[in-house]
Motif scaffolding. Structure first.
Motif, mmCIF file in Angstrom:
data_model
loop_
_atom_site.group_PDB
_atom_site.id
_atom_site.type_symbol
_atom_site.label_atom_id
_atom_site.label_comp_id
_atom_site.label_asym_id
_atom_site.label_seq_id
_atom_site.Cartn_x
_atom_site.Cartn_y
_atom_site.Cartn_z
ATOM 1 N N MET A 181 -33.205 42.468 -47.178
ATOM 2 C CA MET A 181 -32.021 42.900 -46.430
ATOM 3 C C MET A 181 -30.759 42.503 -47.194
ATOM 4 N N THR A 182 -29.931 43.491 -47.528
ATOM 5 C CA THR A 182 -28.713 43.201 -48.266
ATOM 6 C C THR A 182 -27.591 42.809 -47.315
ATOM 7 N N ALA A 183 -26.534 42.260 -47.890
ATOM 8 C CA ALA A 183 -25.370 41.908 -47.083
ATOM 9 C C ALA A 183 -24.790 43.151 -46.411
ATOM 10 N N ARG A 184 -24.810 44.264 -47.135
ATOM 11 C CA ARG A 184 -24.292 45.501 -46.541
ATOM 12 C C ARG A 184 -25.145 45.929 -45.351
ATOM 13 N N ASP A 185 -26.464 45.814 -45.459
ATOM 14 C CA ASP A 185 -27.337 46.142 -44.329
ATOM 15 C C ASP A 185 -26.985 45.287 -43.115
ATOM 16 N N THR A 186 -26.786 43.997 -43.356
ATOM 17 C CA THR A 186 -26.457 43.084 -42.263
ATOM 18 C C THR A 186 -25.153 43.481 -41.587
ATOM 19 N N VAL A 187 -24.154 43.795 -42.393
ATOM 20 C CA VAL A 187 -22.854 44.171 -41.824
ATOM 21 C C VAL A 187 -22.964 45.484 -41.060
ATOM 22 N N GLU A 188 -23.737 46.437 -41.563
ATOM 23 C CA GLU A 188 -23.913 47.707 -40.863
ATOM 24 C C GLU A 188 -24.487 47.490 -39.466
ATOM 25 N N VAL A 189 -25.536 46.679 -39.391
ATOM 26 C CA VAL A 189 -26.159 46.426 -38.094
ATOM 27 C C VAL A 189 -25.225 45.620 -37.191
ATOM 28 N N LEU A 190 -24.576 44.617 -37.751
ATOM 29 C CA LEU A 190 -23.663 43.781 -36.965
ATOM 30 C C LEU A 190 -22.547 44.613 -36.351
ATOM 31 N N LEU A 191 -21.953 45.496 -37.138
ATOM 32 C CA LEU A 191 -20.869 46.328 -36.619
ATOM 33 C C LEU A 191 -21.384 47.337 -35.601
ATOM 34 N N ALA A 192 -22.543 47.905 -35.873
ATOM 35 C CA ALA A 192 -23.083 48.910 -34.963
ATOM 36 C C ALA A 192 -23.425 48.324 -33.598
ATOM 37 N N ARG A 193 -23.913 47.099 -33.583
ATOM 38 C CA ARG A 193 -24.410 46.509 -32.342
ATOM 39 C C ARG A 193 -23.430 45.539 -31.676
ATOM 40 N N HIS A 194 -22.535 44.936 -32.456
ATOM 41 C CA HIS A 194 -21.636 43.920 -31.900
ATOM 42 C C HIS A 194 -20.197 44.096 -32.384
ATOM 43 N N GLY A 195 -19.875 45.265 -32.898
ATOM 44 C CA GLY A 195 -18.561 45.485 -33.493
ATOM 45 C C GLY A 195 -17.502 45.921 -32.505
ATOM 46 N N THR A 196 -17.034 44.990 -31.724
ATOM 47 C CA THR A 196 -15.938 45.231 -30.784
ATOM 48 C C THR A 196 -14.983 44.049 -30.843
ATOM 49 N N THR A 197 -13.716 44.302 -31.026
ATOM 50 C CA THR A 197 -12.768 43.192 -31.000
ATOM 51 C C THR A 197 -12.669 42.643 -29.580
ATOM 52 N N TYR A 198 -12.219 41.415 -29.479
ATOM 53 C CA TYR A 198 -12.035 40.837 -28.152
ATOM 54 C C TYR A 198 -10.909 41.538 -27.405
ATOM 55 N N ALA A 199 -9.919 42.023 -28.133
ATOM 56 C CA ALA A 199 -8.842 42.775 -27.483
ATOM 57 C C ALA A 199 -9.403 44.013 -26.802
ATOM 58 N N ALA A 200 -10.240 44.773 -27.521
ATOM 59 C CA ALA A 200 -10.830 45.972 -26.942
ATOM 60 C C ALA A 200 -11.699 45.622 -25.734
ATOM 61 N N GLU A 201 -12.447 44.529 -25.835
ATOM 62 C CA GLU A 201 -13.294 44.111 -24.718
ATOM 63 C C GLU A 201 -12.463 43.783 -23.485
ATOM 64 N N ALA A 202 -11.259 43.247 -23.700
ATOM 65 C CA ALA A 202 -10.377 42.908 -22.584
ATOM 66 C C ALA A 202 -9.568 44.101 -22.087
ATOM 67 N N GLY A 203 -9.814 45.280 -22.662
ATOM 68 C CA GLY A 203 -9.120 46.480 -22.218
ATOM 69 C C GLY A 203 -7.752 46.662 -22.841
ATOM 70 N N ILE A 204 -7.457 45.930 -23.907
ATOM 71 C CA ILE A 204 -6.165 46.048 -24.594
ATOM 72 C C ILE A 204 -6.277 47.137 -25.649
ATOM 73 N N ARG A 205 -5.473 48.164 -25.545
ATOM 74 C CA ARG A 205 -5.406 49.207 -26.564
ATOM 75 C C ARG A 205 -4.363 48.754 -27.584
ATOM 76 N N LEU A 206 -4.826 48.000 -28.546
ATOM 77 C CA LEU A 206 -3.910 47.286 -29.430
ATOM 78 C C LEU A 206 -3.121 48.249 -30.316
ATOM 79 N N ARG A 207 -1.812 48.131 -30.209
ATOM 80 C CA ARG A 207 -0.881 48.898 -31.042
ATOM 81 C C ARG A 207 0.272 47.971 -31.390
#
Length: 234
Positions: A1-27
């Protein structure tokens, strides 16, 4: 498993900022920037991140979305909203800090954190020092704010704080902000275009790849199940 593979899975499954989770549409506008400051205050306490996010949502649902509205709310209204979100251990102290911080922001910057950004003029230490003037925002809170705001303040990127680096180490990823940013860029630039995606959710959104990756790494640092999930799906 390469570092890129790990990042792909991490972003796909857990890639949400805390701002987005709190409903903040950050601008880069005053209200969402202030909401991020509130969230950073809540997240920096020794309490579960999910509780901090829930408490932020409760404050915003009760109309406390701007420094003016936060300052106008009573102390009891702030306590009640925090309690509704499950933020009970620090609710009374935090209610006071939020009121004092809102008034400070109004007095010093007219309620607009972009003025703090302008005063810092690209100096990250100056920006963090300015943030720490707000009651309740210590080193951890300043780290959280900068980590998330890099999605819209590109001069702060790449910013990967100590907690995110812990997550990178647990996943066997590089512990260099520059190298992590390169990985984020490789992964998100390979994604097919998607219409009108919510900022901070699931990969590249307006240059926020490193902000999303940093948030996902924090989740890996805080929760061993995230690490196990990534390894199982990579």
């Amino acid at each position: 498993m390469t570092a890129r593979d790990t990042v792909e899975v991490l972003l796909a499954r857990h890639g949400t900022t805390y701002a987005a989770e709190a409903g903040i549409r950050l601008r880069n506008t005053p209200q969402p920037l202030y909401q991020l400051l509130v969230l950073s205050d809540l997240l920096s306490a020794r309490i579960r991140a999910s509780v901090a996010v829930s408490a932020a949502r409760a404050l915003f649902d009760h109309g406390m979305r701007s420094p003016r509205r936060m300052a106008a709310a009573s102390w009891q209204q702030r306590v009640d909203a925090l309690g509704e979100g499950g933020y009970r251990r620090y609710d009374e102290r935090t209610a006071t800090q939020l009121g004092d911080g809102a008034r400070l922001l109004l007095d010093e910057y007219g309620g607009d954190l972009r003025r703090l950004r302008a005063a810092a003029d690209g100096d990250l230490d100056a920006l963090r020092a300015g943030l720490r003037r707000a009651p309740g925002i210590g080193p951890a809170g300043a780290d959280i704010f900068v980590r998330e705001v890099q999605a819209v303040w590109p001069e702060t990127a790449p910013y990967v704080d100590g907690k995110a680096l812990q997550g990178a180490e647990r996943l066997g990823l590089p512990t260099s902000a520059a190298k992590l940013a390169e990985l984020a860029e490789l992964v998100v630039s390979a994604e097919p275009p998607r219409p009108a995606r919510e900022a901070g959710r699931g990969g590249r959104t307006d240059g926020s790849g490193i902000a999303v990756l940093a948030a996902a790494l924090v989740r890996a640092a805080l929760d061993q199940h995230v690490v196990e999930d990534v390894r199982a799906h990579a």
